[in-house]
Design a protein around this motif. Structure first.
Motif, PDB file in Angstrom:
ATOM      1  N   LYS A   1      21.942  46.406  66.106  1.00 34.46           N
ATOM      2  CA  LYS A   1      20.753  47.216  65.823  1.00 34.46           C
ATOM      3  C   LYS A   1      20.016  46.801  64.547  1.00 34.46           C
ATOM      4  CE  LYS A   1      23.511  50.827  63.582  1.00 34.46           C
ATOM      5  NZ  LYS A   1      23.923  52.244  63.653  1.00 34.46           N
TER       6      LYS A   1
ATOM      7  N   PRO B   1      14.408  41.486  66.601  1.00 37.92           N
ATOM      8  CA  PRO B   1      14.405  41.025  67.999  1.00 37.92           C
ATOM      9  C   PRO B   1      14.273  39.509  68.151  1.00 37.92           C
ATOM     10  CG  PRO B   1      13.048  42.984  67.757  1.00 37.92           C
ATOM     11  CD  PRO B   1      13.448  42.580  66.380  1.00 37.92           C
TER      12      PRO B   1
ATOM     13  N   TYR C   1      17.163  48.592  71.139  1.00 35.85           N
ATOM     14  CA  TYR C   1      15.971  48.593  70.289  1.00 35.85           C
ATOM     15  C   TYR C   1      15.080  49.802  70.533  1.00 35.85           C
ATOM     16  CZ  TYR C   1      16.872  43.974  68.377  1.00 35.85           C
ATOM     17  OH  TYR C   1      17.419  42.923  67.693  1.00 35.85           O
TER      18      TYR C   1
ATOM     19  N   TYR D   1      11.139  48.846  67.549  1.00 38.19           N
ATOM     20  CA  TYR D   1      11.003  48.874  69.016  1.00 38.19           C
ATOM     21  C   TYR D   1       9.758  48.121  69.468  1.00 38.19           C
ATOM     22  CZ  TYR D   1      10.858  50.850  73.749  1.00 38.19           C
ATOM     23  OH  TYR D   1      10.830  51.016  75.103  1.00 38.19           O
TER      24      TYR D   1
ATOM     25  N   TRP E   1      10.219  44.499  69.268  1.00 40.16           N
ATOM     26  CA  TRP E   1      10.988  44.012  70.417  1.00 40.16           C
ATOM     27  C   TRP E   1      10.087  43.855  71.643  1.00 40.16           C
ATOM     28  CZ3 TRP E   1      14.887  41.798  72.806  1.00 40.16           C
ATOM     29  CH2 TRP E   1      15.086  42.044  74.163  1.00 40.16           C
TER      30      TRP E   1
END
Length: 902
Positions: free
Chosen positions: A195, A199, A228, A234, A237
């Protein structure tokens, strides 16, 4: 060349003893050493090295160290490493560490072994940071050394150093392409250990895995996606994965179902109202394009509709080629995917969002949507003009007399074991006892046991008598969309007039989903059976021109027989929608969603307008109420002046009376002086009598008049206060009319008058004036007179002279100062009362004044709150507008799907 394996395991000595059958290795090496010494140039290093190995194996570490310390051949770095090993075994770890670190060699195997020994040493000393650095260095220069990478991963796992473990796994995956490393990485992702990594870190891994194992690739992408989704990166990603799939060659032989589902879930998540449009525009078009490429036959309709809806709302954002593909795929789709559940979820999301923003989406629409959710029951709308006696047909179907005449409301009649009546207004639902007092155009839900409704799985919708106004009303439009089928009741005497035809065409235009059928009511009014058949045929023929699929049923409430009811039941059954109820309900639900979204947009404008109006209104009220406060202050000042002045006049009148009357009373005391009076004591007697006469006058004359004057003053004050209260009540009524609420209460405190009454009783009851020295003062004339009285009062021939002098003295004496003093003493408590009048009058108005000030504060608070809300609304209008826009995108998507399904 010496084998690395022999050196690693300290078995180099075997090269000297393997060819000899007999003898111990120690003995053999000793003999070899002696033989070598005999040579002219002996080479003893290798033998000494081998001897050190044997001593080491026999745990004679000191002897081994002695042998290895003087090795000068190519074995020197290995000997140095072995010395360090010996010190390690002896527990001299710091010495061993220094020796290990001093070894400089280009031999990879030796460097690896030294690193492994240091790694083990650091772990034993719990110096894990050095252990980590050592194993990382070893992996960097010799990753193929046996078990090194596995050893490193095991260590990182034990230390929960997931960042180092993941770096190792990613590097090994890229270096070796071995599947096991991808599987280990998959495990780390599933456990949430990745985490904290950006990405882009996984891009190369995904590229390699997509070429070697697409199943594992899909699983890894999906797992990373889920991880993600919980992180702040996020959107980063999504950008990364969009870029990756932009150049990705989709293998048609592989089913990308799970990954396509992830695209779908992500898309729905992004447009659920929690993000703003400007955040989504860089991401969603590419996301939809990639999703469309991956979608299989079970998802392609949904994906294609999503592409078209986004492109429709945000024109030119989608690649034209992708839009063309979406149109073709949607047209060719053979999977009829139901949108009812998705539409229901969209409606729930809209309602939750409106509730969160305190925007009322309308109770009637909410209720109608709830009715639509029951797919097991069809909705039959029955309507007709006021001449058709529609209610008689409804009553006969239900077998109950719902109402003797047409109601002004829309009745939704449902089968239920527990009877009840519910009125649905624009904002609430109210339980009713009967239909006696209902509002026009309201929605009434009637629940009661009905075999007819139960047998046919029906809900009846009964409307007010239809006319042009009813057809165009928003209530009829809503209720007609909630219906699956409509039955229009005609009057057989004059059936299907142009007026009725025009109205029904309007209904068809506004609610195109609605199938319309007809009942010819009051057939008993036609004189003969042949005429009835003729009229029925002619009417059916006219109806078929505009409504070719309509059924027509002849009926009369006068023929209340079983056969007619069976035919009516068959007519109703034949008029029902059939197998496409879910699709029809989806159309209706989408209609109500669009109505709700339109309402929410209008509410936004209304909310802003309401706040602007509220601010202006409250500002105006502040001015008005402040004006009222000033008016009240003026009134208060006026009453303080007039009431206090009136009281002062009474007090001055009493004071003047005392100043005039007391001297007169005192002069009249001269009559008490006689020729035979005892002039040596008469001044005492006269002084006492004067005080008595003053007290008597005050008690008998002054006090009653003063009391009456005060009571009259209190009554006049009460009239003044009452007039003030009347004016304030009118003021309050005026404000309450503006507030449309009884907010303003300008009641004054009349208890002030009661307090004044009690004070007046107390001040005028039993007032006692202190004894005043009238004739006992030390003035020259009094001193001479008293001295003469004492000296000559007993001499008879002098009494006549003393009598005359005393009498003249009493009659001519100036008593003004005495009167002033007595008046001052008498009025002292009344003057204290006077000083409290300003405060008392202010207290009388205090409640009204406080209420006015509270109204100003409330208005100023509302101005502040509304201005803050208005500023927020105007500062970021997209926070309200964008979620509605995204809801509309979902709505258009489901509308596209409905269109494709048909």
């Amino acid at each position: 060349m010496v084998s690395d394996t022999l050196l690693i395991h300290k078995k180099f000595y075997e090269t000297f003893v393997n060819d000899v059958q007999d003898g111990e290795p120690i003995q053999l090496l000793g003999e070899a050493y002696l033989e070598e010494q005999k040579k002219e140039v002996p080479e003893l290093s290798t033998i000494r090295y081998a001897q050190g190995e044997l001593y080491f194996h026999y745990k004679d570490f000191e002897a081994a160290i002695f042998k290895w310390e003087n090795i000068g051949s190519e074995l020197e770095p290995w000997a140095k490493k072995n010395v360090a090993d010996a010190y390690y075994e002896l527990g001299m770890l710091s010495t061993a560490e220094e020796l290990y670190k001093s070894i400089a060699s280009e031999i990879l195997v030796l460097r690896a072994e030294v690193a492994l020994q240091l790694f083990t040493l650091y772990i034993e000393e719990e110096r894990f940071d050095l252990a980590s650095a050592t194993i990382k260095n070893l992996v960097s220069f010799h990753p193929d050394y046996p078990n090194v990478t596995e050893l490193a991963r095991s260590f990182f796992d034990s230390q929960k150093d997931w960042e180092s473990a993941i770096e190792l796994v990613v590097n090994e995956s890229l270096r070796t392409g071995v599947i096991k490393w991808f599987d280990v990485l998959q495990g780390y992702v599933d456990l949430g250990y990745t985490k904290n990594l950006l990405p882009v870190y996984f891009t190369q891994v995904l590229e390699l895995l997509s070429l070697t194992d697409q199943k594992r690739f899909e699983k890894l992408v999906t797992s990373l996606w889920q991880e993600y989704r919980k992180q702040e990166v996020y959107f980063e990603w999504l950008t990364t994965i969009n870029t990756f799939f932009y150049t990705f060659e989709v293998d048609g032989a592989h089913s990308w179902h799970d990954l396509a589902n992830t695209f779908k879930d992500t898309y729905l998540e992004l447009i659920d109202g929690q993000y703003l449009v400007h955040e989504l525009q860089p991401i969603v078009p590419e996301l939809l394009s990639n999703w469309l490429r991956l979608a299989d036959s079970s998802q392609v309709m949904f994906a294609a509709a999503a592409v078209l809806s986004w492109n429709e709302i945000f024109n030119e954002q989608m690649n034209p080629l992708v839009v063309g593909d979406a149109e073709n795929l949607l047209a060719q789709s053979h999977v009829s995917e139901s949108s009812f559940q998705a539409s229901s979820e969209l409606y729930e999301d809209v309602i939750q969002w409106s509730n969160k923003h305190d925007v009322d989406s309308g109770e009637k629409t909410k209720w109608l949507v709830e009715v639509l959710m029951d797919l097991e029951t069809q909705h039959l709308l029955i309507t007709g003009t006021d001449k058709s006696e529609k209610s008689s047909f409804v009553n006969s179907l239900l077998g109950a007399e719902l109402s003797e005449e047409e109601t002004p409301a829309y009745l939704i009649i449902r089968d239920s074991e527990e009877p009840n009546i519910l009125e649905v207004t624009g904002t609430e639902r109210i339980s009713l006892l009967d239909l006696g007092d209902i509002s026009p155009n309201s929605f009434i839900e009637m629940n009661y046991p009905s075999p007819f409704l139960q047998d046919h799985s029906l809900t009846l919708i009964d409307t007010p008598p239809m006319d042009r106004h009813t057809v165009m009303s928003p209530e009829f439009l809503s209720i007609s969309h909630a219906a699956d089928t409509m039955v229009f009741v005609l009057d057989a005497v004059s059936p299907f007039t142009d007026y009725e035809r025009d109205m029904l065409l309007q209904v068809k235009k506004r609610a195109s989903h609605l199938s319309i059928h007809f009942v010819m009511n009051r057939m008993d009014k036609i004189s003969s059976e042949s005429d009835a058949m003729r009229i029925l045929d002619e009417t059916a023929e006219r109806i078929a021109t505009d409504f070719p699929s309509a059924n027509v049923f002849a009926y009369s409430s006068e023929y209340n027989n079983r056969k007619q009811m069976e035919e009516a039941s068959e007519f109703v059954a034949a008029s029902q929608t059939g197998l496409f109820i879910e699709q029809l309900r989806t159309d209706t639900l989408l209609y109500f969603i669009r109505q709700t979204l339109t309402s929410l947009l209008n509410k936004r404008v209304e909310m802003e307008s309401e706040r602007v109006d509220s601010i202006a209104w409250n500002e105006e009220m502040v001015v008005k109420v402040n004006g009222a406060i000033n008016q009240l202050m003026d009134l208060e000042k006026d009453k303080i002046n007039t009431i206090s002045k009136s009281y002062r006049l009474i007090k001055e009148e009493v004071k003047n009376d005392l100043k005039v009357t007391i001297p007169k009373l005192l002069r009249e005391c001269s009559e008490l002086v006689k020729e035979d009076s005892d002039f040596s004591q008469i001044h005492l007697t006269l002084n006492d009598e004067m005080n008595v006469r003053i007290q008597d006058y005050i008690n008998r004359r002054v006090m009653p008049r003063f009391y009456n004057s005060l009571q009259h003053w209190i009554m006049e004050s009460k009239l003044d206060f009452t007039q003030c209260q009347y004016e304030l009540n009118e003021m309050a009524d005026g404000f309450n009319a503006l507030y449309r609420d009884n907010r303003m209460d300008l009641q004054c405190d009349f208890k002030v008058l009661d307090d004044w009454g009690r004070d007046a009783d107390r001040m005028t009851s039993g007032v006692r004036i202190e004894h005043v020295n009238i004739l006992l003062r030390h003035t020259p004339s009094q001193l001479l007179l008293k001295g003469a009285g004492k000296l000559f009062g007993s001499i008879g021939q002098n009494k006549a002279g003393m009598y005359a002098r005393y009498k003249k003295f009493l009659e001519t004496m100036d008593y003004d100062d005495v009167a002033e003093m007595i008046a001052r003493k008498f009025l002292s408590q009344f003057e204290l009362f006077e000083k409290s009048l300003d405060r008392d009058i202010t207290m009388f108005f205090r409640g009204a004044k406080g209420n006015l000030h509270a109204a100003v504060e409330q208005s100023e608070y509302e101005i502040k709150e509304n201005q803050a809300t208005l500023d927020k609304m105007r500062e970021r209008p997209e926070q309200y507008r964008d979620p509605i826009t995204l809801f509309e995108i979902r709505l258009r998507q489901y509308e596209w799907m409905q269109k494709a399904s048909r």
